[in-house]
Structures are given as C-alpha cells and as structure tokens.
Design a protein around this motif. Structure first.
Motif, PDB file in Angstrom:
ATOM      1  N   ARG A 108      -0.466  -1.801  -4.551  1.00 60.06           N
ATOM      2  CA  ARG A 108      -2.031  -1.654  -4.387  1.00 60.06           C
ATOM      3  C   ARG A 108      -2.142  -0.097  -4.747  1.00 60.06           C
ATOM      4  O   ARG A 108      -3.351   0.269  -4.400  1.00 60.06           O
ATOM      5  CB  ARG A 108      -2.206  -1.900  -3.067  1.00 60.06           C
ATOM      6  CG  ARG A 108      -2.072  -3.254  -2.559  1.00 60.06           C
ATOM      7  CD  ARG A 108      -2.604  -3.571  -1.185  1.00 60.06           C
ATOM      8  NE  ARG A 108      -2.508  -5.008  -0.841  1.00 60.06           N
ATOM      9  CZ  ARG A 108      -3.189  -6.058  -1.165  1.00 60.06           C
ATOM     10  NH1 ARG A 108      -4.502  -5.420  -1.698  1.00 60.06           N
ATOM     11  NH2 ARG A 108      -3.026  -7.179  -0.657  1.00 60.06           N
ATOM     12  N   ILE A 123       0.836  -1.102   0.042  1.00 59.51           N
ATOM     13  CA  ILE A 123      -0.127   0.140   0.171  1.00 59.51           C
ATOM     14  C   ILE A 123       0.938   1.213   0.082  1.00 59.51           C
ATOM     15  O   ILE A 123       0.435   2.198  -0.840  1.00 59.51           O
ATOM     16  CB  ILE A 123      -0.937   0.131   1.328  1.00 59.51           C
ATOM     17  CG1 ILE A 123      -1.966  -1.228   1.145  1.00 59.51           C
ATOM     18  CG2 ILE A 123      -1.758   1.164   1.137  1.00 59.51           C
ATOM     19  CD1 ILE A 123      -2.790  -1.335   2.394  1.00 59.51           C
ATOM     20  N   ASN A 138      -9.074  -2.782  -3.169  1.00 65.42           N
ATOM     21  CA  ASN A 138      -8.817  -3.873  -2.001  1.00 65.42           C
ATOM     22  C   ASN A 138      -8.108  -3.452  -0.981  1.00 65.42           C
ATOM     23  O   ASN A 138      -8.279  -3.455   0.239  1.00 65.42           O
ATOM     24  CB  ASN A 138      -8.151  -5.188  -2.528  1.00 65.42           C
ATOM     25  CG  ASN A 138      -8.965  -6.110  -3.556  1.00 65.42           C
ATOM     26  OD1 ASN A 138     -10.182  -5.866  -3.421  1.00 65.42           O
ATOM     27  ND2 ASN A 138      -8.584  -6.977  -4.244  1.00 65.42           N
ATOM     28  N   ALA A 139      -7.041  -2.527  -1.232  1.00 66.90           N
ATOM     29  CA  ALA A 139      -6.038  -1.543  -0.211  1.00 66.90           C
ATOM     30  C   ALA A 139      -6.895  -0.877   0.476  1.00 66.90           C
ATOM     31  O   ALA A 139      -6.785  -0.955   1.503  1.00 66.90           O
ATOM     32  CB  ALA A 139      -4.905  -1.199  -1.047  1.00 66.90           C
ATOM     33  N   TYR A 186      -3.124   2.389  -8.058  1.00 69.03           N
ATOM     34  CA  TYR A 186      -3.535   2.425  -9.548  1.00 69.03           C
ATOM     35  C   TYR A 186      -2.604   2.850 -10.491  1.00 69.03           C
ATOM     36  O   TYR A 186      -1.996   1.956 -11.283  1.00 69.03           O
ATOM     37  CB  TYR A 186      -4.856   2.950  -9.663  1.00 69.03           C
ATOM     38  CG  TYR A 186      -5.255   3.074 -10.967  1.00 69.03           C
ATOM     39  CD1 TYR A 186      -5.944   2.118 -11.762  1.00 69.03           C
ATOM     40  CD2 TYR A 186      -5.006   4.055 -11.775  1.00 69.03           C
ATOM     41  CE1 TYR A 186      -6.458   2.140 -12.940  1.00 69.03           C
ATOM     42  CE2 TYR A 186      -5.478   4.430 -13.328  1.00 69.03           C
ATOM     43  CZ  TYR A 186      -6.109   3.254 -13.777  1.00 69.03           C
ATOM     44  OH  TYR A 186      -6.584   3.319 -15.009  1.00 69.03           O
ATOM     45  N   ALA A 215      -6.951  -3.798  -7.340  1.00 67.57           N
ATOM     46  CA  ALA A 215      -5.952  -4.006  -6.241  1.00 67.57           C
ATOM     47  C   ALA A 215      -5.979  -2.678  -5.329  1.00 67.57           C
ATOM     48  O   ALA A 215      -5.830  -2.836  -4.055  1.00 67.57           O
ATOM     49  CB  ALA A 215      -4.391  -3.968  -6.925  1.00 67.57           C
ATOM     50  N   GLN A 216      -6.187  -1.295  -6.024  1.00 69.29           N
ATOM     51  CA  GLN A 216      -6.117  -0.238  -5.194  1.00 69.29           C
ATOM     52  C   GLN A 216      -7.616  -0.241  -4.124  1.00 69.29           C
ATOM     53  O   GLN A 216      -7.395   0.161  -3.208  1.00 69.29           O
ATOM     54  CB  GLN A 216      -6.414   1.050  -5.996  1.00 69.29           C
ATOM     55  CG  GLN A 216      -6.336   2.287  -4.855  1.00 69.29           C
ATOM     56  CD  GLN A 216      -5.783   3.465  -5.715  1.00 69.29           C
ATOM     57  OE1 GLN A 216      -5.032   3.579  -6.638  1.00 69.29           O
ATOM     58  NE2 GLN A 216      -6.559   4.572  -5.151  1.00 69.29           N
ATOM     59  N   VAL A 227       0.752   0.647 -10.160  1.00 72.39           N
ATOM     60  CA  VAL A 227       0.650  -0.797 -11.116  1.00 72.39           C
ATOM     61  C   VAL A 227       0.660  -0.658 -12.333  1.00 72.39           C
ATOM     62  O   VAL A 227       1.246  -1.507 -13.066  1.00 72.39           O
ATOM     63  CB  VAL A 227      -0.511  -1.599 -10.332  1.00 72.39           C
ATOM     64  CG1 VAL A 227      -0.752  -2.633 -11.041  1.00 72.39           C
ATOM     65  CG2 VAL A 227      -0.401  -1.599  -8.910  1.00 72.39           C
ATOM     66  N   ASP A 284      -1.568  -7.477  -6.844  1.00 70.23           N
ATOM     67  CA  ASP A 284      -1.490  -6.742  -5.912  1.00 70.23           C
ATOM     68  C   ASP A 284      -0.197  -7.043  -5.205  1.00 70.23           C
ATOM     69  O   ASP A 284       0.313  -6.382  -4.294  1.00 70.23           O
ATOM     70  CB  ASP A 284      -2.488  -7.196  -4.791  1.00 70.23           C
ATOM     71  CG  ASP A 284      -2.580  -8.502  -4.466  1.00 70.23           C
ATOM     72  OD1 ASP A 284      -1.746  -9.204  -5.018  1.00 70.23           O
ATOM     73  OD2 ASP A 284      -3.279  -8.880  -3.594  1.00 70.23           O
ATOM     74  N   ARG A 285       0.600  -7.973  -5.876  1.00 71.07           N
ATOM     75  CA  ARG A 285       2.165  -8.265  -5.107  1.00 71.07           C
ATOM     76  C   ARG A 285       2.853  -6.991  -5.761  1.00 71.07           C
ATOM     77  O   ARG A 285       3.959  -6.770  -5.283  1.00 71.07           O
ATOM     78  CB  ARG A 285       2.556  -9.525  -5.567  1.00 71.07           C
ATOM     79  CG  ARG A 285       1.837 -10.732  -5.150  1.00 71.07           C
ATOM     80  CD  ARG A 285       1.845 -10.881  -3.678  1.00 71.07           C
ATOM     81  NE  ARG A 285       0.744 -10.040  -2.994  1.00 71.07           N
ATOM     82  CZ  ARG A 285       0.546  -9.813  -1.797  1.00 71.07           C
ATOM     83  NH1 ARG A 285       1.289 -10.222  -0.663  1.00 71.07           N
ATOM     84  NH2 ARG A 285      -0.723  -9.267  -1.442  1.00 71.07           N
ATOM     85  N   TRP A 337      -0.760 -12.306  -7.874  1.00 69.81           N
ATOM     86  CA  TRP A 337      -1.454 -11.440  -8.428  1.00 69.81           C
ATOM     87  C   TRP A 337      -1.224  -9.947  -8.479  1.00 69.81           C
ATOM     88  O   TRP A 337       0.083  -9.735  -8.072  1.00 69.81           O
ATOM     89  CB  TRP A 337      -2.954 -11.419  -7.422  1.00 69.81           C
ATOM     90  CG  TRP A 337      -4.171 -10.932  -8.390  1.00 69.81           C
ATOM     91  CD1 TRP A 337      -4.757 -11.373  -9.610  1.00 69.81           C
ATOM     92  CD2 TRP A 337      -5.024  -9.698  -8.066  1.00 69.81           C
ATOM     93  NE1 TRP A 337      -5.599 -10.752  -9.947  1.00 69.81           N
ATOM     94  CE2 TRP A 337      -6.053  -9.614  -9.031  1.00 69.81           C
ATOM     95  CE3 TRP A 337      -4.848  -8.602  -7.036  1.00 69.81           C
ATOM     96  CZ2 TRP A 337      -6.839  -8.794  -8.785  1.00 69.81           C
ATOM     97  CZ3 TRP A 337      -5.887  -7.768  -6.917  1.00 69.81           C
ATOM     98  CH2 TRP A 337      -6.958  -7.701  -7.949  1.00 69.81           C
TER      99      TRP A 337
END
Length: 210
Positions: free
Chosen positions: A75, A42, A130-131, A77, A127-128, A80, A71-72, A69
């Motif tokens: 996180r 994050i 989820n963060a 936008y 991913a963001q 990534v 997100d590794r 995934w």
C-alpha cells in the motif's frame, strides 16, 4: 510455467480461501497459493513478509503472479511500483482478479510501455490513497473511543443494587433456587439468571452505577 496466487490477510475476519475462490471464479487456474496471515500491507513491504519474500525465489520467467488487487502486494506507492517492475524484469506476468489488469514486461513498444507504466503508477497511487483513508478512519475511531471513555459511558443501569447483588451471590453459593432468590430479594427471575450466568459482569455493572 506456473500460476501462483499470492494472498494476504491482515485481520481475523478475512480469509485466504475467499481470495482463492474469487480468483478461480474469474477464470484463473491456480497451481499454488502463497499467503501471509495477519500482515499489514501498510507497514510491511512484500519482500519483508515471511511468505511474500518467497515469491522472489520461486517465480521464474513465464510464470503468472495473480493477486486480488495490487494492494495485496503493498500500500506504498514506491514499494508497489518497484515490486511490480522487479517481477516484470524477471519475466513474470502480474495479473489482478479485480479489473482484470495485466502487467507484462515483454512488450518492447514504447507506447505500450508508457501506457503500462502509467497504469502501474495509477494503481499504486490508488493503493496508497486507500491506505491513507484506512489510517484516517482508524484515527477517527481511536478519537471516538477516547471521547467515549472521557464521558464515562457506563452502559445500561442494572436492575439490582449492590446489596441485592450480594444477597443473590450469597444465596447462589448456598444452592438456593432461582425462584427462591427472586422472592427473597424482590428481583425478577431474569435478573437473577443474569447474575448467575455472569457474576463478574454483574459486579462491574454495579460498580459503574454506585
């Protein structure tokens, strides 16, 4: 060409080996593992992580970068999206274990490029999102902890008084037996054993219930 697995764990209950096992179970033959331990996706960009930045040095055109995934990788936008596109510009193919996605910069077909870029954007946004959900859960947990502290939750009331605790501790210091102490103080043997095992916890319990 090499297949490199990048793994990241942010907490002690996660393991790098678990991510490698998942990748191999999905059919990937991993040549090398690059991993960051205890690093938040994050707050820390891939290029700012101790091992993450090594990926930009070791990966070459034709190599495959495998991640559990997206997100590794991060996180955020924008981060990534930028990271995946930078790797693709260098000829690196990014593949995910979850959902089996492939991001390849080799295609020159405009329609395929549009679909690929849309998928990158969607996955980065997910991913963001989820963060943000994680941070909200953490904030809720902190608020609950504060509420618990404010209501002065004291735990289970001890089965002994301060005077009995003092008597037990004194007799233990004199090498008295548990049965002898229980009889003298009127406590159960279990209570005496608990005090003997953790006198500091016993003292704290009494202080919470004056």
């Amino acid at each position: 060409m090499a297949t490199v697995l990048y793994a990241r764990v942010s907490t002690a209950d996660q393991t790098i080996e678990h991510q490698r096992t998942q990748a191999e179970a999905a059919g990937f033959v991993v040549d090398r593992v690059i991993a960051d331990h205890g690093v938040s996706g994050i707050s820390t960009k891939l290029a700012e992580r101790p091992e993450g930045r090594r990926l930009f040095d070791i990966l070459r055109g034709g190599d495959v970068l495998v991640v559990r995934w997206v997100d590794r990788l991060g996180r955020n936008y924008a981060d990534v999206c930028d990271t995946i596109r930078e790797f693709m510009r260098g000829g690196v193919v990014i593949r995910t274990v979850i959902n089996g996605l492939t991001f390849d910069g080799a295609t020159t077909d405009p329609m395929q490029q549009a679909v690929r870029d849309a998928m990158i954007a969607f996955m980065a946004a997910t991913a963001q999102a989820n963060a943000e959900a994680i941070k909200e859960a953490q904030r809720s947990g902190i608020a609950l902890a504060r509420l618990t502290a404010e209501t002065k939750y004291r735990g289970r009331k001890p089965s002994y008084s301060a005077d009995q605790l003092e008597a037990v501790r004194f007799m233990l210091s004199q090498s008295a037996g548990v049965g002898q102490i229980a009889k003298a103080t009127g406590l159960s043997r279990q209570s005496v054993y608990r005090i003997k095992k953790d006198p500091a916890a016993a003292e704290a319990a009494v202080q919470n219930w004056p």
